[in-house]
Design an enzyme around this catalytic site. Structure first.
Site, PDB file in Angstrom:
ATOM      1  N   HIS A  97       0.869  -1.174   0.000  1.00 38.25           N
ATOM      2  CA  HIS A  97       0.000   0.000   0.000  1.00 38.25           C
ATOM      3  C   HIS A  97       0.913   1.233   0.000  1.00 38.25           C
ATOM      4  O   HIS A  97       1.595   1.508   0.984  1.00 38.25           O
ATOM      5  CB  HIS A  97      -0.892  -0.009   1.238  1.00 38.25           C
ATOM      6  CG  HIS A  97      -1.916   1.080   1.257  1.00 38.25           C
ATOM      7  ND1 HIS A  97      -3.256   0.844   1.463  1.00 38.25           N
ATOM      8  CD2 HIS A  97      -1.819   2.425   1.101  1.00 38.25           C
ATOM      9  CE1 HIS A  97      -3.923   1.986   1.431  1.00 38.25           C
ATOM     10  NE2 HIS A  97      -3.057   2.953   1.222  1.00 38.25           N
ATOM     11  N   GLU A 134      -3.948   7.198  -3.060  1.00 38.13           N
ATOM     12  CA  GLU A 134      -3.521   5.890  -2.579  1.00 38.13           C
ATOM     13  C   GLU A 134      -3.518   4.869  -3.715  1.00 38.13           C
ATOM     14  O   GLU A 134      -4.422   4.849  -4.555  1.00 38.13           O
ATOM     15  CB  GLU A 134      -4.424   5.423  -1.442  1.00 38.13           C
ATOM     16  CG  GLU A 134      -4.463   6.429  -0.289  1.00 38.13           C
ATOM     17  CD  GLU A 134      -4.946   5.814   1.007  1.00 38.13           C
ATOM     18  OE1 GLU A 134      -5.283   4.614   1.015  1.00 38.13           O
ATOM     19  OE2 GLU A 134      -4.975   6.543   2.012  1.00 38.13           O
ATOM     20  N   ARG A 167      -8.093  15.203   2.396  1.00 40.98           N
ATOM     21  CA  ARG A 167      -7.854  15.793   3.718  1.00 40.98           C
ATOM     22  C   ARG A 167      -6.411  15.558   4.112  1.00 40.98           C
ATOM     23  O   ARG A 167      -5.649  14.897   3.401  1.00 40.98           O
ATOM     24  CB  ARG A 167      -8.756  15.121   4.755  1.00 40.98           C
ATOM     25  CG  ARG A 167      -8.590  13.598   4.774  1.00 40.98           C
ATOM     26  CD  ARG A 167      -9.316  12.941   5.910  1.00 40.98           C
ATOM     27  NE  ARG A 167      -9.430  11.510   5.755  1.00 40.98           N
ATOM     28  CZ  ARG A 167      -8.482  10.626   6.074  1.00 40.98           C
ATOM     29  NH1 ARG A 167      -7.313  11.066   6.521  1.00 40.98           N
ATOM     30  NH2 ARG A 167      -8.678   9.335   5.924  1.00 40.98           N
TER      31      ARG A 167
END
Length: 751
Positions: free
Chosen positions: A254, A321, A338
């Site tokens: 990730h 991401e 954010r």
């Protein structure tokens, strides 16, 4: 070109590419997409309302002080005594029906009303709560206030994973994961799409992030239940129960890219963070840079992230991401519109203040002309872990209650703590149980890791069970130095036993002896009668005195024989007391050392001594008092920091040692029933460990249940948890679905 820029005209594609190639050559990487449009008038924020709580509220307050901006906090009744309330320049009460976030920090109208009453210029949403709520951003702007974040339109597009996939579809530079993100959210449609996609698949909340509302499904038999559970969790966290289905990859990394945009068309990247170490899709360890990526893959990912920001005219801090496979191919996951929880690792490797940058951009500053974000460099390595009030040995169940003692290790170079707590703070049942973030910076990954390990070992948190020991297990695991892990690593390592959720047996064994010695010395020093009689005098020398001790959840019977004491002053470094130190690390003279022969045995849950053989040890008490305990055991000196529970009629303490961490201990009165330490499974049934809501009752009274079978689904601190049977038997259910129960309420009995 300069004249065109001042006149607000778009730089031609050729000119823009020329400038970009020049910067790429200077830096060796792509850092900014430059497509400028007419400047907006700059504004000045003088009073900022923070629509959040805890750690992130304190973080924003620090930056406000640096910039000379008045900080305005809001707080629920549960947060009335929280540090962020006192630290803000002003604070206003959120007078909701309860302290639950739905009645306080998620009440958009109340927040805007308070902002107007406090004459605020702007609202900063922090992260979580309303930070990715497009309606809130629109309401703030409509009310004449500045929203410190992206536009409502950008949040609406990227805040919804489904909408983001639609906008980015068919873009060759932004590869997407196959899946379903349609508007038809009926259970029938989702079941059909899931069956069509095949397994394993991933269910995700369309409107959220942070692992909330996320489930992996490996077969069709439990797909319906997992969809319903994901929808409930998504509704609870984000007020939107829509979900999307995606192909699930078992072993990937990730990776996320920090992007920043302004109101002049500039979008930059601020390098990447690796967040592959996760549990239940919640990030556990975050670091920057990633040592797993090639420079080619890194540059391609940066370009994709910048392009996504440009597509939606992004302004402010955001995170794109991706998942990365073992061939260095990546796929887009989502955009978090954010500031991220893990933003400190980016700050520590770039020396930026991202909150300051958010405020400056909201005021109208240019990332290129004013902030020089097109010239960023990255130095060193930073790693962050999150300390949670949770019990790893009990399936990481969240804990609530009072922090009796909080002592961060502030004297380690390159270390940073971002926390919302202090000694005496309450971890509320209403909010996320995060205690603190610990961030370590070093010249390289090895140095950062060593500093972080040292910090966690020296950090004292007493009053609640935490995951500190589990974090140390990860950081000292054999695979960590080479970063040889993936997103499923923790789950697999827990299953094969290479990661532990409980300390080695020797740790509570030693703590039990320490607990006995501490309370024995208290009784010894507190005597008012017969002080000339030898301590622990017995008419029958063959019958040993005993204490009932609990340490780390294990019961012990500690029988002891007092041997002697030496009332001479023992200097530091004297024979037999080599390098003797107090629990706080200081050293000094000692007087009165006491020697014992101890025979201890573990006690089973039914009150009988366990079948393990008894253990005989000889120990010498060297120091006890003023928050420090020191004794010699098996030729080694054990030194602890001691924190006692001040509650009346309770002999409970926490022992902290650099090598063993913090162990919760108690001494039980011999003539009274043992109160025991917090355990969700009571003697005759299963009890609520804290204030909870019963979401699902999975068995009926009279049903036969097997060991490990799920009995109930409860919601505590906004997390769903399953209570499972620890033994086989017949169920007797004592609660119903939808019921709110207090801590200690008996839920179900298995006879």
């Amino acid at each position: 070109k300069e004249r065109k820029r001042r006149e607000g005209k778009r730089i031609s594609k050729g000119e823009g590419e020329k400038r970009e190639r020049k910067r790429e050559k200077e830096r060796g990487t792509v850092c900014v997409g430059l497509y400028e449009k007419k400047k907006r008038n700059k504004m000045v924020i003088q009073r900022l309302l923070i629509a959040n709580r805890g750690e992130i509220a304190r973080r924003i307050i620090r930056t406000c002080r640096k910039l000379g901006i008045a900080s305005i906090a809001v707080y629920s009744t549960a947060d009335r005594n929280a540090p962020f309330v006192r630290e803000a320049d002003e604070a206003y009460h959120l007078n909701g029906e309860s302290s639950a976030s739905s009645h306080t920090y998620l009440d958009m109208s109340m927040l805007v009303e308070i902002a107007k009453r406090a004459s605020a210029d702007a609202i900063h949403p922090g992260y979580g709560f309303l930070s990715e709520n497009a309606d809130f951003a629109a309401l703030v702007a409509k009310s004449g206030l500045i929203f410190v974040g992206p536009s409502a339109e950008a949040i609406r597009i990227m805040g919804s994973k489904a909408e983001a996939k639609r906008v980015l579809a068919n873009d060759p530079d932004v590869p997407l994961i196959p899946g379903y993100s349609g508007e038809d959210q009926s259970l029938e449609t989702l079941l059909a799409k899931g069956k069509e996609m095949g397994y394993p698949l991933l269910i995700k909340a369309a409107a959220g992030g942070g692992g909330k509302g996320m489930r992996v499904v490996r077969s069709g038999e439990n797909l319906a239940a997992e969809i319903e559970g994901a929808k409930r969790e998504a509704q609870s966290y984000f007020g939107d129960d829509r979900v999307i289905l995606e192909r699930f990859f078992d072993k990937v990394r990730h990776i996320e890219v920090q992007i920043f945009g302004d109101n002049h068309g500039n979008v930059v990247h601020i390098f990447e963070r690796e967040c592959s170490l996760q549990r239940r899709y919640q990030k556990v360890v975050e670091e920057s840079p990633s040592i797993a990526m090639t420079q080619s893959a890194r540059e391609r990912m940066f370009r994709a992230a910048i392009k996504i920001g440009q597509r939606i005219n992004y302004s402010g801090a955001g995170t794109v991401e991706f998942i990365l496979d073992d061939t260095q191919n990546f796929y887009f996951l989502e955009v978090n519109t954010r500031l991220q929880v893990e933003h400190p690792v980016t700050e520590e490797t770039t020396q930026l203040d991202l909150v300051e940058a958010q405020i400056r951009v909201a005021e109208g500053a240019s990332l290129v002309d004013d902030l020089q974000f097109d010239r960023l460099t990255q130095q060193g390595h930073a790693i962050e872990v999150r300390i949670y009030a949770e019990d790893p040995a009990n399936e990481f169940f969240p804990c609530s209650g009072k922090i009796l003692h909080w002592a961060p290790a502030l004297d380690i170079e390159g270390l940073r703590y971002d926390s919302g707590i202090e000694t005496g703070s309450e971890i509320s049942i209403f909010y996320d149980p995060m205690v603190a973030k610990v961030i370590a910076r070093g010249k390289d990954r090895r140095e950062a890791t060593m500093r972080l390990v040292a910090a966690l070992r020296r950090t004292v948190i007493a009053g609640l069970r935490t995951n500190v020991g589990f974090l140390l297990e990860i950081l000292t695991h054999s695979t960590f130095p080479a970063a040889d892990f993936h997103t499923n690593f923790i789950k697999e390592a827990l299953a094969d036993g290479t990661l532990r959720t409980s300390p080695p047996a020797a740790v509570p064994d030693t703590a039990a002896i320490g607990c006995f010695l501490w309370y024995w010395h208290q009784r010894h020093e507190g005597r008012t009668l017969l002080r000339n009689v030898r301590t622990a005098f017995r008419n029958n020398p063959y019958s040993l005195q005993s204490d009932n001790i609990e340490a780390g959840g294990q019961q012990y019977k500690v029988a002891y024989e007092y041997l002697q004491h030496n009332s001479e002053v023992v200097e530091n470094g004297a024979p037999g007391v080599a390098n003797l130190v107090r629990g706080d690390g200081s050293s000094g003279p000692r007087n009165k050392v006491f020697s014992f022969r101890i025979i201890w045995a573990k006690v089973a849950t039914d009150g009988k001594e366990a079948e393990e053989p008894k253990t005989e040890v000889f120990t010498t008490l060297l120091q006890s008092g003023e928050g420090a305990l020191c004794f010699e055991l098996n030729g080694a000196v054990k030194s602890f920091t001691v924190v006692e529970d001040p509650a009346v009629n309770v002999q409970r303490l926490f022992l902290h040692n650099l090598n063993d961490g913090t162990v919760e201990c108690a001494r039980h009165q011999r003539l009274l029933p043992s109160s025991g330490l917090a355990d969700p499974k009571a003697e005759l049934g299963y009890t609520a460990p804290m204030h909870s809501k019963i979401l699902k009752v999975l068995v009926k009274s009279g049903d036969s249940v097997e060991k490990g079978q799920a009995l109930l689904v409860v919601e505590s601190m906004k997390m769903e948890n399953r209570i499972k049977a620890s033994s086989s038997g017949t169920a007797k259910v004592l609660v119903k679905e939808g019921e709110m129960v207090e801590a200690g309420t008996k839920l179900v009995i298995v006879e």
